[in-house]
Design an enzyme around this catalytic site. Structure first.
Site, mmCIF file in Angstrom:
data_model
loop_
_atom_site.group_PDB
_atom_site.id
_atom_site.type_symbol
_atom_site.label_atom_id
_atom_site.label_comp_id
_atom_site.label_asym_id
_atom_site.label_seq_id
_atom_site.Cartn_x
_atom_site.Cartn_y
_atom_site.Cartn_z
ATOM 1 N N ASP A 64 -4.538 0.414 -9.084
ATOM 2 C CA ASP A 64 -5.937 0.016 -9.241
ATOM 3 C C ASP A 64 -6.268 -0.337 -10.689
ATOM 4 O O ASP A 64 -6.943 -1.333 -10.965
ATOM 5 C CB ASP A 64 -6.867 1.143 -8.777
ATOM 6 C CG ASP A 64 -6.493 1.672 -7.406
ATOM 7 O OD1 ASP A 64 -5.881 0.926 -6.635
ATOM 8 O OD2 ASP A 64 -6.813 2.838 -7.124
ATOM 9 N N GLY A 79 -13.016 1.766 -0.814
ATOM 10 C CA GLY A 79 -11.583 1.492 -0.973
ATOM 11 C C GLY A 79 -11.341 0.273 -1.843
ATOM 12 O O GLY A 79 -10.289 -0.359 -1.771
ATOM 13 N N SER A 95 -26.288 6.075 -16.089
ATOM 14 C CA SER A 95 -25.815 5.166 -15.057
ATOM 15 C C SER A 95 -27.005 4.637 -14.275
ATOM 16 O O SER A 95 -27.877 5.420 -13.879
ATOM 17 C CB SER A 95 -24.852 5.899 -14.121
ATOM 18 O OG SER A 95 -24.725 5.183 -12.912
ATOM 19 N N GLU A 103 0.844 -1.204 0.000
ATOM 20 C CA GLU A 103 0.000 0.000 0.000
ATOM 21 C C GLU A 103 0.877 1.250 0.000
ATOM 22 O O GLU A 103 1.875 1.321 0.735
ATOM 23 C CB GLU A 103 -0.876 -0.038 1.259
ATOM 24 C CG GLU A 103 -2.330 0.221 1.033
ATOM 25 C CD GLU A 103 -3.032 -0.757 0.103
ATOM 26 O OE1 GLU A 103 -3.034 -0.517 -1.122
ATOM 27 O OE2 GLU A 103 -3.592 -1.749 0.608
ATOM 28 N N HIS A 104 0.503 2.208 -0.844
ATOM 29 C CA HIS A 104 1.244 3.471 -1.000
ATOM 30 C C HIS A 104 2.672 3.214 -1.495
ATOM 31 O O HIS A 104 3.585 4.006 -1.226
ATOM 32 C CB HIS A 104 1.241 4.285 0.304
ATOM 33 C CG HIS A 104 -0.122 4.843 0.614
ATOM 34 N ND1 HIS A 104 -0.583 6.031 0.091
ATOM 35 C CD2 HIS A 104 -1.149 4.341 1.349
ATOM 36 C CE1 HIS A 104 -1.816 6.249 0.514
ATOM 37 N NE2 HIS A 104 -2.190 5.227 1.275
ATOM 38 N N GLY A 139 -16.548 4.311 -2.543
ATOM 39 C CA GLY A 139 -15.967 4.812 -1.293
ATOM 40 C C GLY A 139 -15.532 3.709 -0.343
ATOM 41 O O GLY A 139 -15.133 3.989 0.781
HETATM 42 C C1 GLA Z 1 -5.332 4.227 -3.954
HETATM 43 C C2 GLA Z 1 -4.619 4.652 -5.241
HETATM 44 C C3 GLA Z 1 -3.560 3.637 -5.628
HETATM 45 C C4 GLA Z 1 -2.635 3.329 -4.460
HETATM 46 C C5 GLA Z 1 -3.441 3.023 -3.197
HETATM 47 C C6 GLA Z 1 -2.579 2.860 -1.975
HETATM 48 O O1 GLA Z 1 -6.071 3.067 -4.173
HETATM 49 O O2 GLA Z 1 -5.543 4.762 -6.285
HETATM 50 O O3 GLA Z 1 -2.832 4.111 -6.749
HETATM 51 O O4 GLA Z 1 -1.714 4.366 -4.253
HETATM 52 O O5 GLA Z 1 -4.392 4.034 -2.922
HETATM 53 O O6 GLA Z 1 -1.802 1.731 -2.102
#
Ligand code: GLA
Length: 372
Positions: free
Chosen positions: A156, A108, A49, A15-16, A106
């Site tokens: 993503d 995630g 939509s 992540e990140h 939203g």
């Molecule tokens: C979001 C962003 C991704 C990534 C994640 C954290 O989903 O769209 O590009 O940075 O946060 O891993």
């Protein structure tokens, strides 16, 4: 109308790290956005939509590039993809696009990437059949960054386009981008069912939004940390000891998360590659959560409660997923413990006066494709 689908994702670990040229390991989830598409006789894009009944958006092809501020937020993703195809010189024509999204917004789970990728793959098939998957990922990401104003990395869109059923996608972002998708990725078998395991998603219901400031601020802090070390990105930092040279303690902690997280992705990928029992990755996932909570500071009390309650009820590992500041957590659980873990999380939420979470089980699912 022909129909294309693209899935949301959960990231197993990493992540990140994507915007720091590092490693990620997502799976696609069985929740998709569907995009129906049909050519029109006139030169306009007409968007509808199922989730926004009555909100029909109509834009002339000539006006695509500067619609951004005149359309509802959801429409910026499909129109951004359309505009990006046109900007790259592909001959596009008028179409009806009918969106139907089942990826919770939203949570995630990358509903926006699923939306952008479903449109990208539809437009590829209609107008530009030789465009590569890498280019589609790049188009979808550019649409999100520049038209929708969400400064995402490549995680993503890559997950939504490239994941395959039964596998986690290992991505070495630096290699992947350098090789324009020719190298830097690997499908690693991720067999949960065969080990009587389940991956439980716990959606806190507290919306996570990438267009808000926290995500962009973390990106900037990572860039500042790399710059303080004279490196183009944190990926180029060879050892943890080097981080001592970052004077600002916050930037140093952000960088520490990125370095330890990259190491965790490599460790998890290696375990799965060797065919280890996936229970072995549980503790690494939980360490990832602690790092996101303490060093990167993107968790929330509800995400921490979900993770703690899941582990106390016997999960092998648990962590928040995605950008943070809300959204979902995942927990790796024995199939016969899923009910108990869910119950324990629900009780914890009730005790803490959080709204009840939404929970569901996901399996590694296929990436974007046309529905026949
Ligand atoms: C979001 C962003 C991704 C990534 C994640 C954290 O989903 O769209 O590009 O940075 O946060 O891993």
């Amino acid at each position: 109308m022909r129909e294309w689908v693209a899935p949301g994702r959960v990231n197993i670990i990493g992540e990140h790290t994507d915007y720091n040229d590092g490693y990620v390991l997502p799976i696609a989830v069985p929740l998709v956005v569907r995009c129906g598409a049909r050519l029109r006789a006139d030169a306009s894009v007409v968007l509808t939509s199922r989730q926004r009944e009555g909100d029909t958006v109509r834009v002339g092809l000539a006006d695509l590039a500067d619609t951004r501020d005149r359309v509802p937020a959801w429409a910026r993703y499909p129109l951004g993809v359309f505009a990006e195809f046109a900007r790259r010189g592909h001959r596009v024509a008028g179409v009806d696009l009918a969106i139907d999204g089942a990826v919770p917004i939203g949570a995630g789970l990358s509903s926006s990437a699923a939306l952008s990728c479903s449109v990208a793959i539809a437009l590829r098939d209609l107008f530009a059949p030789t465009v590569t998957e890498y280019e589609l990922i790049d188009i979808a990401r550019t649409a999100e960054n520049e038209y929708a104003g969400a400064p995402t990395g490549v995680l993503d869109q890559s997950a939504s386009m490239l994941c395959t059923a039964g596998h986690a996608l290992f991505l070495d972002v630096r290699e992947f981008v350098r090789g324009r998708g020719e190298s830097g990725f690997e499908q690693i078998p991720f067999d949960l069912a065969g080990h009587d395991l389940e991956l439980l998603v716990i959606d806190t219901g507290q919306p996570h939004r990438l267009v808000d400031g926290g995500y962009g601020q973390r990106r900037a802090q990572c860039e500042a940390a790399a710059a303080a070390l004279g490196k183009p990105s944190l990926r180029e930092v060879a050892s943890m000891a080097e981080l001592d040279r970052i004077a600002d303690p916050t930037a140093r902690r952000r960088a520490r998360h990125v370095l330890t997280e990259n190491a965790r992705v490599l460790e998890v990928a290696e375990k799965l590659r060797e065919g280890a029992d996936p229970r072995a990755i549980g503790p690494v996932l939980s360490e990832g959560h602690i790092s996101l909570r303490d060093d990167f500071e993107v968790s929330t009390p509800a995400l921490d409660a979900a993770v703690d309650a899941a582990i106390e009820a016997g999960a092998h590992g648990a962590r928040m997923v995605g950008g943070g500041f809300g959204g979902s957590a995942i927990a790796l659980v024995d199939r016969d413990r899923t009910g108990a873990v869910t119950e324990s999380v629900r009780e914890r939420f009730a005790r803490s006066a959080f709204a009840p979470p939404r929970t569901f089980v996901v399996v590694p699912s296929p990436g974007a494709h046309r529905r026949d």
